[in-house]
Design an enzyme around this catalytic site. Structure first.
Site, PDB file in Angstrom:
ATOM      1  N   GLU A  44     -25.043 -19.903  22.585  1.00 47.61           N
ATOM      2  CA  GLU A  44     -24.971 -18.439  22.597  1.00 47.61           C
ATOM      3  C   GLU A  44     -25.732 -17.904  23.806  1.00 47.61           C
ATOM      4  O   GLU A  44     -26.776 -17.257  23.690  1.00 47.61           O
ATOM      5  CB  GLU A  44     -25.521 -17.893  21.283  1.00 47.61           C
ATOM      6  CG  GLU A  44     -24.684 -18.329  20.091  1.00 47.61           C
ATOM      7  CD  GLU A  44     -25.318 -17.994  18.751  1.00 47.61           C
ATOM      8  OE1 GLU A  44     -26.439 -17.443  18.742  1.00 47.61           O
ATOM      9  OE2 GLU A  44     -24.700 -18.299  17.711  1.00 47.61           O
TER      10      GLU A  44
ATOM     11  N   HIS B 203     -29.501 -20.841  18.987  1.00 50.32           N
ATOM     12  CA  HIS B 203     -28.255 -21.587  19.121  1.00 50.32           C
ATOM     13  C   HIS B 203     -27.938 -21.721  20.610  1.00 50.32           C
ATOM     14  O   HIS B 203     -27.690 -20.717  21.283  1.00 50.32           O
ATOM     15  CB  HIS B 203     -27.111 -20.875  18.399  1.00 50.32           C
ATOM     16  CG  HIS B 203     -27.296 -20.823  16.918  1.00 50.32           C
ATOM     17  ND1 HIS B 203     -26.826 -19.781  16.134  1.00 50.32           N
ATOM     18  CD2 HIS B 203     -27.902 -21.680  16.058  1.00 50.32           C
ATOM     19  CE1 HIS B 203     -27.137 -20.004  14.877  1.00 50.32           C
ATOM     20  NE2 HIS B 203     -27.799 -21.158  14.802  1.00 50.32           N
TER      21      HIS B 203
ATOM     22  N   GLU C  46     -26.136  -9.544  17.050  1.00 47.57           N
ATOM     23  CA  GLU C  46     -25.042 -10.390  17.512  1.00 47.57           C
ATOM     24  C   GLU C  46     -24.333  -9.721  18.678  1.00 47.57           C
ATOM     25  O   GLU C  46     -23.965  -8.551  18.605  1.00 47.57           O
ATOM     26  CB  GLU C  46     -24.043 -10.627  16.373  1.00 47.57           C
ATOM     27  CG  GLU C  46     -24.628 -11.253  15.119  1.00 47.57           C
ATOM     28  CD  GLU C  46     -24.664 -12.771  15.216  1.00 47.57           C
ATOM     29  OE1 GLU C  46     -24.229 -13.313  16.246  1.00 47.57           O
ATOM     30  OE2 GLU C  46     -25.116 -13.404  14.244  1.00 47.57           O
TER      31      GLU C  46
ATOM     32  N   HIS D 210     -28.527 -13.168  19.011  1.00 52.78           N
ATOM     33  CA  HIS D 210     -27.511 -14.206  18.813  1.00 52.78           C
ATOM     34  C   HIS D 210     -26.222 -13.809  19.520  1.00 52.78           C
ATOM     35  O   HIS D 210     -26.104 -12.712  20.073  1.00 52.78           O
ATOM     36  CB  HIS D 210     -27.224 -14.402  17.319  1.00 52.78           C
ATOM     37  CG  HIS D 210     -28.255 -15.204  16.597  1.00 52.78           C
ATOM     38  ND1 HIS D 210     -28.049 -16.501  16.198  1.00 52.78           N
ATOM     39  CD2 HIS D 210     -29.511 -14.889  16.203  1.00 52.78           C
ATOM     40  CE1 HIS D 210     -29.131 -16.959  15.590  1.00 52.78           C
ATOM     41  NE2 HIS D 210     -30.029 -15.994  15.571  1.00 52.78           N
TER      42      HIS D 210
END
Length: 1247
Positions: A944, A941, A1124, A1038
Site C-alpha cells: 500500500e 501493509h 484508506e 492504508h
C-alpha cells in the site's frame, strides 16, 4: 344493451349452471350446450369478454361443469373453450385465480387412467396447461403432488415421433423443470435420456420442438445429478456434434436460438468436473473455438451473434485444462529463517502442501446417480510457512486474539487464557520514557527560573550576572560581550514576553539525532539510555557553533540564547550530515547530502523568504525535483537498508526522482469484449502450441539458487536469439528495493507472462509488482499478463492503469511515474490455486491482469509498477531532506529516533513533531508538555504505497513554514511512525512481514521478537495511557484496492459486535459520544479526494485485532481511524473521473492535518480566539461541540473542474469548506493573530 349472441351465450351458461345444480344426467344436452358455447367463444370476441366477466360468472360455471362431468366430449368442449379464451387477451392469470390449475391437473390424471387414453384431450389439456402454468407460481408443486410429472413425461416418451402432441407436452414439461425438485424427480424417471433422444431425431423442420427440448434439457442439467447422467449417456458428444451441424448448416443465422440453447446446456453440464473432462475428450475446445472464430469474422446486421461468442468464451474458460503455475513451488523463492525466541518455541517452517492441480469448482461434487449430497466443508489448512506445527499452533494461527507469550501458551493448553491477558506492567512501560523527550526537555530551564526567583528574594543586588556562553572551539571574540552590552543599554529588560522573538532565538532542538543503539529499544525489552552525558552534549554543540550563530544572526536579544545554552546541553543536536546507520564511519565532507538532494515539489523555505503566491497542486516550478539525488548519495543511504532479496542495483526512479505530471489522468476506457478476446487468445495457445515461444527470460528462482546460466538472470547479459529466428525479446529485472517479479516467460513475439513472488515465508498474497524492462522496440504494443493474481476483482476493470517510468523521459527533464497501458483486463485464468494457499477452499483459480504497453523511445529502460512506488530508502532520503531545512525554521521541535530494529535488521523510525515552548518559563513549558497527542502510522501493509505518499504529504506540511502548520505544531504533539513494516517494503511484499503474517492482525498480542514494530508502537500508546495522555486522534494510513476515493473506518460502540462495547464512551443516559464522526465530516468538506459516503464505523469480529479497534478498545482513543486511499481514483467531488496521483495523495496528507486544526476549532469557543494564546485551547475528550456538528448538513461537493482549470494556478485564492472563494476571514484567514495576507493559499500551497 346486450347483443343477441351475448344473450344466447349467457342463457347457455345459466342452463349449464342449473344442470350442474340438479346433477342432471342429460349428457347430450350438456354436450350440445358446451359445443355451442365453444363455437360462440371461438367466433365472437364479445362473447369471450362476457364469459370472463364477473356478472355472468362464466368461468366458474365452466370449471364446475368440467370438474363434475365424466364425459370425454364435454371435457374436450370445455377445455377448447378455455383454449379459445387464452388465445387473445391476458386471461391466464384469471383462470389461475379461479382454481383452473388444480382442476385441469386433476382432469389430466383422470384422463390418463382411462383406457384407451384420448390423445386429443391430452393434447388440448397440455396446451392449456402450457399457457397458464407460467402464471401460477406454485404450478410445479401442484403438478408434482397431482402426479402429472410422470404422466407428461410418459406421453413425451411414447410420442417422440408424433410431433403434434409432442410439442404441447414439451411446453408443459419445460414449465415443470423450472422447479429444482421436479428436475430431480424427472431425472430419475429418465427425462434426460428422453430429451437427448428428441434432439437426435429433430431436424430443421422441427426446429420448434428442438428449441423446447433444449430449453427443457438446460433446466434439467442445472442439477448436478442430471448433468452426470447426461455425461454418462454420451450427451456431451451428442450436443457438441449437434452444435457443429447447426453452426455449419445455419449459414443465414436463422436459428440462433437453437445454437444458444445448445450452448446453455453445455454450460450447465460443464459446471461438473466430469462434464469438463468429457468436453475436452470430445474435442469441444476446438469445435467451439473454431465456431467462435468464424462468427467473430462476420458481421450480420440484426443478428445476435455476440451472445453466442460470449457464451462460448464462458464455456471455454471454464473447460480450459487446469494447470499449476510454472514455478517449482508456490512458496516464496526468497527464504528467511526465523530466529529462536525466548518467549516462543522454535518456529519450524511448515512444509505445507504445494500447489496441485485442482479442477473442481466451488461446491463441485461429481454425482453419477441419486440426489445431491451436501458435503462438509474441509477445514482450513495453514496458509503461511511460519505458522506453528501441531494442534495448539494451528489453533493459534486461526485466532488473531490469542496471546503469544510463553505463559499464555501454557494457559492456552490448559484452556485458561483470556482474551486480553498479556498486558505490560507499569515498570515494563517505563522503557518508553526515552521516546518522549518532550516530557523531560527544558527541565533545567524550570530549575533555573526557580533558582533565579529565590536569588532575587535573597539578594537585592543590582550587580549584572556573568553571561552564560555557548561553548565553542574558536576563540571568544567581543561579539557576545557587545551583544550583552547592547541588551544592558536597552535597560536590561529580558522578560520572556515576545513569542515570535523567542521562536527565532531558540535553536532547533535535536534536528537530526543520530540513529544509534542508544536510541533503540532492543527486541528483548532491555532499557538503554537515550540521553547522552553532559560532556558529550557539550562536544556536539561545540563543533556546531557556526550553525548556532547563523540561526541567531540578527536576533533582537542574543543574550537569551547564551543564557539558555547551559540548560540545553543535555539535548542532542547534530548537523544534517548524519552518519550512515550501517557503516561505523562515513567520510566527512565527502558528499553534501543537503545540497545535492531535493525531496519536495513544494520547497521548504525560511518564513521571511516565503512567496505570497503559493503554488497549486498541479503547478510546479522547474527548480524542484522530487527525490532527485546523485547515485553516490542515494547509495550511501541505501547501504543501511538490509534486504532478504539479493538486491543488485538501485532503481533509476529512486535516484532520478518523480514529479507528479502537471496534467490530469482520466480513467482508462475499457474496450468492449476485451475479456472475451483475451480468453480466445489463451485458447489459441492451447490449440496451436507450435506458435508459442515459451521461453523463460527471467527467473528469480534460478538466481536464488545461483544458476548463472538462466537467460536474463543478469540484467547485463548479452542478447540471445531463439531458435525460430524471432528478434531479441525484452529484458527484465526486479533485483532492487521494493521490486517484485519472480518469472517472465516469452510467449509470443510481443507478449509475456509474468509471475509475481509470494510474500516472504508465505505462499500467497500476489498483487504488488515492480520491475524493470528494457531492450524494447518503440512503437510496438507489448502485452504483459500477470497470471497469478488472487483477488476476484480489481479496479483494473474499472478504469485503473498501472504506472510506468521512462528513463529517457526522465533524462529529458520529465521524471514522472505516469498511468500507462491499454487493453487492460482482469479475469479468471486456468491456473489452479492449491487449497494450501486458499485456507482449505477448493476449486479456486488465479486471475490474470493483462495490459498492453507501447514504448515510445528506442534504447529506453522503463519501470512498471502496480502503484507509485515508495521505498524504505526513499523515506530515509525524504526525512533527511526535511531535516536539512529545519535549520531555517527554529520554532520547530523535531526528534527522530529509532523505535526498534526489525527482524531484517532495519530501523523503524519514530518522529516527534511539535513547536518549541511559546514562552521559556514554567507556564510555557507546562503548556508544551500538556499539548494533546496526535499519533499517526502508515505502511503496515507493504504493497500500500499510496499510504506512504499520504504520509509524505503530512510530514511535508507539518515541517513547513505554512501558518496552519505552525498553528498545528503549537497545538499538538505529533508522534509518527511513517513505516510500520520496513522489511516487507524493502523485499517487495504485498501484505506481510518476514514472518509471513499480516502485522495489522497482531495488535491484540504482538510478540516482541516476531512483531517488534507493532509491539513497541503499541507500547508507546500504552505508555501514553499510563500517564493519562491518550492521543486525541490515532490514524493508521492504508490503501484500498477495490474502492475509489479516500475514506475512513472508525469505531462506533453502537455498531460493534460486542455488547460490552456499549459501555464505552458514554455521555450519560446511554447516549453515545459521536464526536468520532467529526473528523471524517470535516475531511469530506475540505479534502477533494475524500468521500464521506464511503466511511464506515462498524466494528466487526474479523477486525478486532487491527490497530484501529485495539487502540479504540484498549488504549481508550475515541477517534481511532484507518484512513484508506484508493489505488484507482475518485468517483465524486472535484476529482471525479480522474485517476489518483502522488500530488493528490500528498494533498490528502495536508488536508488531513488541516482537518485536525478544524477539529480543534470545532470544539473551541470563537470568542477566545483573539484574546488568549492559542496553546490554552486544549481539546477535551468529550467535545460537546461536536454533537452540534452532527446536525449540520454537509455542503454539496463543488463542481468538477476541467483539466485546464486544474492546471492553472488559482492566483492566491483561498478556498472555504465548500470549495468556493472564501470571504469568511474568521473561518479561513484569521487564524490566531496571523495576518490575512500570510495565511491566504491555494488548495495545496505551502512553502
Amino acid at each position: 344493451m346486450m347483443s343477441a349472441t351475448s344473450a344466447r351465450a349467457c342463457g347457455m351458461l345459466q342452463t349449464l349452471e342449473k344442470l350442474n345444480t340438479q346433477s342432471s344426467e342429460d349428457v347430450e344436452q350438456i354436450r350440445y350446450l358446451t359445443s355451442r358455447l365453444q363455437a360462440l367463444i371461438r367466433d365472437q370476441e364479445k362473447v369471450r369478454k362476457d364469459v370472463v366477466s364477473k356478472t355472468t360468472n362464466g368461468l366458474h360455471i365452466l370449471l364446475a361443469t368440467l370438474e363434475s362431468s365424466k364425459d370425454t366430449h364435454v371435457s374436450i368442449n370445455i377445455v377448447q373453450c378455455f383454449l379459445e379464451l387464452l388465445h387473445s387477451g391476458k386471461r391466464a392469470s384469471l383462470l389461475v385465480s379461479h382454481g383452473a390449475t388444480q382442476i385441469l391437473l386433476g382432469m389430466l390424471s383422470s384422463t390418463f387412467q382411462q383406457q384407451p387414453v384420448n390423445d386429443e384431450l391430452m393434447k388440448i389439456l397440455h396446451q392449456v396447461l402450457a399457457k397458464i402454468g407460467p402464471k401460477d407460481r406454485k404450478f410445479g408443486v401442484k403438478a408434482r403432488l397431482s402426479g402429472a410429472l410422470s404422466i407428461t413425461l410418459g406421453i413425451v416418451r411414447t410420442h417422440t415421433s408424433s410431433f403434434s402432441i409432442l410439442l404441447p407436452c414439451l411446453l408443459v414439461l419445460k414449465v415443470y423443470t423450472t422447479n429444482a425438485v421436479n428436475c430431480s424427480h424427472l431425472g430419475k424417471s429418465g427425462a434426460v435420456t428422453t430429451m437427448l433422444k428428441i434432439i437426435t431425431i429433430c431436424n430443421r423442420k422441427q426446429h420448434h420442438i428442438m428449441k423446447h427440448a433444449l430449453d427443457t434439457l438446460s433446466h434439467l442439467v442445472k442439477s448436478k445429478s442430471n448433468s452426470a447422467r447426461a455425461v454418462g449417456q454420451g450427451g456431451m458428444a451428442l450436443l457438441l456434434s449437434t452444435y457443429a451441424e447447426w453452426h455449419k448448416g445455419d449459414t443465414r443465422n436463422r436459428h440462433i436460438t437453437i445454437r444458444k440453447g445448445l450452448l446453455v446446456s453445455l454450460k450447465n453440464i460443464t459446471a461438473l468436473k466430469t462434464g469438463r473432462k468429457a468436453f475436452i475428450e470430445a474435442d469441444g475446445i476446438k469445435i467451439l473455438y473454431s465456431a467462435a472464430k468464424e462468427m467473430s469474422e462476420m458481421y450480420v446486421p440484426g443478428k445476435d451473434l455476440e451472445s453466442l461468442t460470449t457464451s462460448i468464451s464462458v464455456i471455454l474458460r471454464k473447460c480450459f485444462p487446469r494447470n499449476r503455475l510454472p514455478v517449482p513451488t508456490i512458496r516464496s523463492c526468497v527464504p528467511f529463517s526465523l530466529p529462536e525466541s525466548p518467549t516462543m518455541p522454535k518456529l519450524d517452517l511448515v512444509q505445507a502442501a504445494d500447489d496441485v492441480i485442482d479442477e473442481s469448482e466451488d461446491g463441485d461434487d461429481d454425482l453419477s446417480s441419486g440426489d445431491e449430497i451436501a458435503k462438509e466443508p474441509q477445514g482450513a489448512s495453514l496458509t503461511c510457512e511460519a505458522d506453528l506445527a501441531g494442534a495448539l499452533v494451528e489453533k493459534l494461527a486461526t485466532s488473531d486474539q490469542r496471546c503469544l507469550c510463553k505463559d499464555c501458551l501454557q494457559l492456552e493448553i490448559e484452556g485458561e487464557c483470556p482474551l486480553y491477558m498479556c498486558k505490560r506492567s507499569l515498570q515494563e512501560l517505563q522503557v518508553y520514557n526515552k521516546f518522549f523527550p518532550e516530557m523531560t526537555d527544558f527541565e533545567e530551564i524550570i530549575a533555573q527560573n526557580v533558582d533565579k526567583s529565590e536569588l532575587e528574594q535573597d539578594e537585592k543586588s543590582t550587580r549584572i550576572p556573568t553571561p552564560i556562553v555557548i561553548p565553542t572551539g574558536i576563540t571568544e571574540n567581543a561579539e557576545p560581550q557587545s551583544s550583552f552590552d547592547t541588551s544592558q543599554q536597552n535597560g536590561g529588560k529580558n522578560k520572556l514576553i515576545d513569542v515570535k522573538e523567542h521562536r527565532k532565538n531558540v535553536p532547533n532542538l535535536d534536528q537530526n539525532p543520530s540513529v544509534s543503539e542508544e536510541d533503540t529499544v532492543e527486541t528483548n525489552g532491555s532499557k538503554t539510555s537515550s540521553v547522552s552525558d553532559s560532556a558529550n552534549s557539550r562536544t556536539t554543540l561545540k563543533g556546531k557553533q557556526h550553525k548556532v550563530k547563523k540561526s541567531t544572526k540578527g536576533s533582537k536579544s542574543p543574550v537569551k540564547i547564551r543564557k539558555l545554552s547551559k540548560s540545553l546541553t543535555h539535548v542532542k543536536h547534530s548537523s544534517p550530515e548524519r552518519t550512515c546507520v550501517k557503516s561505523n564511519s562515513c567520510p566527512n565532507a565527502s558528499l553534501d547530502f543537503a545540497s545535492s538532494m531535493i525531496v519536495s515539489r513544494m520547497t521548504l523555505s525560511s518564513p521571511d523568504k516565503q512567496d505570497k503566491s503559493l503554488e497549486n497542486i498541479w503547478n510546479f516550478t522547474d527548480d524542484d525535483a522530487n527525490m532527485n539525488v546523485t547515485p553516490e548519495m542515494y547509495a550511501k543511504l541505501e547501504e543501511s537498508t538490509k534486504s532478504v532479496l539479493p538486491v543488485s542495483k538501485i532503481s533509476f526512479p529512486d535516484i532520478h526522482g518523480h514529479i507528479s505530471p502537471p496534467f490530469s489522468e482520466e480513467y482508462s476506457d475499457k474496450q468492449s469484449n476485451i475479456q472475451k478476446s483475451l480468453v480466445f487468445e489463451d485458447i489459441d495457445r492451447l490449440i496451436y502450441p507450435e506458435g508459442i515461444i515459451d521461453r523463460v527470460v527471467y527467473d528469480l528462482d534460478a538466481i536464488m539458487n545461483g544458476d548463472g546460466s538462466t537467460l536474463n538472470s543478469n540484467p547485463m547479459s548479452p542478447k540471445a536469439r531463439i531458435s525460430n529466428g524471432t528478434a531479441n525479446g525484452l529484458k527484465f529485472n526486479s533485483l532492487f528495493e521494493c521490486g517484485n517479479l519472480r518469472k517472465a516467460i516469452w510467449v509470443r513475439q510481443h507478449e509475456y507472462d509474468l509471475i509475481l513472488n509470494s510474500d516472504v515465508n508465505c505462499n500467497h498474497h500476489h498483487q504488488w509488482f515492480y520491475f524493470e524492462v528494457s531492450n524494447m522496440t518503440p512503437g510496438v504494443p507489448y502485452r504483459f499478463n500477470v497470471i497469478n493474481c488472487e483477488k476476484p476483482n480489481s479496479q483494473f476493470n474499472y478504469g485503473m492503469q498501472p504506472v510506468m517510468y521512462s528513463i529517457k523521459e526522465a533524462m529529458q527533464g520529465r521524471p514522472s511515474w505516469k498511468r500507462s497501458g491499454t487493453k487492460i483486463c482482469y479475469y479468471r485464468n486456468h491456473f489452479s490455486r492449491s487449497s494450501a494457499a486458499t485456507g482449505g477452499q477448493k476449486g479456486k483459480s488465479y486471475f490474470t491482469l493483462s495490459f498492453s504497453i507501447t514504448f515510445q523511445d528506442e534504447d529506453d529502460m522503463c519501470y512498471l509498477a502496480y502503484h507509485y512506488p515508495y521505498t524504505y530508502t526513499m523515506l530515509q532520503a525524504h526525512l533527511w531532506k526535511l531535516e536539512s531545512n529545519l535549520k531555517e525554521l527554529n520554532s520547530i521541535y523535531y526528534k527522530r529516533q529509532t523505535l526498534c530494529q526489525t527482524l531484517g535488521g532495519n530501523s523503524c523510525t519514530l518522529l516527534t513533531i511539535t513547536s518549541n515552548p511559546l514562552t521559556l518559563d514554567s507556564d510555557g513549558i507546562q503548556q508544551f508538555r500538556n499539548r494533546p497527542y496526535i499519533f499517526l502510522s502508515a505502511r503496515v501493509h507493504p504493497g500500500e504505497s499510496n499510504a506512504s505518499w499520504v504520509m509524505k504529504g503530512s510530514l511535508k506540511f507539518l515541517l513547513s513554514s505554512h501558518p496552519i502548520a505552525q498553528v498545528l505544531r503549537d497545538t499538538f504533539i505529533f508522534k509518527i511512525v511513517p513505516m510500520l513494516n520496513p522489511d516487507g517494503v524493502i523485499n517487495g511484499n504485498h501484505r506481510c512481514s518476514l514472518t509471513g503474517e499480516d502485522l495489522n492482525r497482531r495488535w491484540i498480542s504482538p510478540n516482541p521478537e516476531f512483531h517488534p514494530t507493532i509491539y513497541h508502537t503499541k507500547g508507546l500508546l500504552q505508555y501514553l495511557k499510563n500517564i493519562q495522555q491518550q492521543p486525541l486522534v490515532f490514524c493508521d494510513f492504508h490503501g484500498h484496492s477495490r474502492k475509489k476515493n479516500v475514506f475512513m473506518y472508525g469505531c462506533s460502540t453502537t455498531q460493534s459486535y460486542l455488547a460490552e462495547d456499549l459501555n464505552m464512551y458514554q455521555m450519560g443516559d446511554n447516549i453515545e459520544d459521536t464526536s468520532y464522526k467529526t473528523l471524517p465530516r470535516l475531511l469530506g468538506q475540505i479534502a477533494p479526494s475524500f468521500a464521506l459516503s464511503n466511511c464506515s464505523f462498524t466494528v466487526d469480529k474479523g477486525k478486532e485485532s487491527t490497530a484501529r479497534v485495539v487502540v479504540w478498545r484498549e488504549i481508550g482513543v475515541l477517534r481511532s481511524y484507518t484512513m484508506e486511499s484508493t489505488y484507482c481514483g475518485c468517483d465524486n467531488g472535484p476529482y471525479k473521473g480522474l485517476q489518483i496521483n502522488t500530488a493528490m495523495l500528498e494533498e490528502m496528507g495536508q488536508k488531513f492535518c488541516e482537518g485536525l486544526l478544524k477539529l480543534k476549532r470545532a470544539s473551541t469557543s470563537k470568542t477566545m480566539l483573539g484574546t488568549q494564546p492559542i496553546y490554552q485551547y486544549i481539546l477535551t475528550s468529550s467535545e460537546k461541540e461536536d454533537d452540534s456538528l452532527e446536525e449540520t448538513p454537509l455542503s454539496p461537493p463543488p463542481p468538477t473542474p476541467s483539466a485546464a482549470d486544474i492546471a492553472v494556478d488559482d492566483e492566491d485564492i483561498s478556498l472555504d469548506e465548500d470549495g468556493d472563494e472564501s470571504d469568511d476571514e474568521d473561518e479561513d484567514d484569521d487564524i490566531t493573530g496571523i495576518p490575512v495576507e500570510g495565511a491566504k493559499s491555494s488548495r495545496n500551497g505551502y512553502s
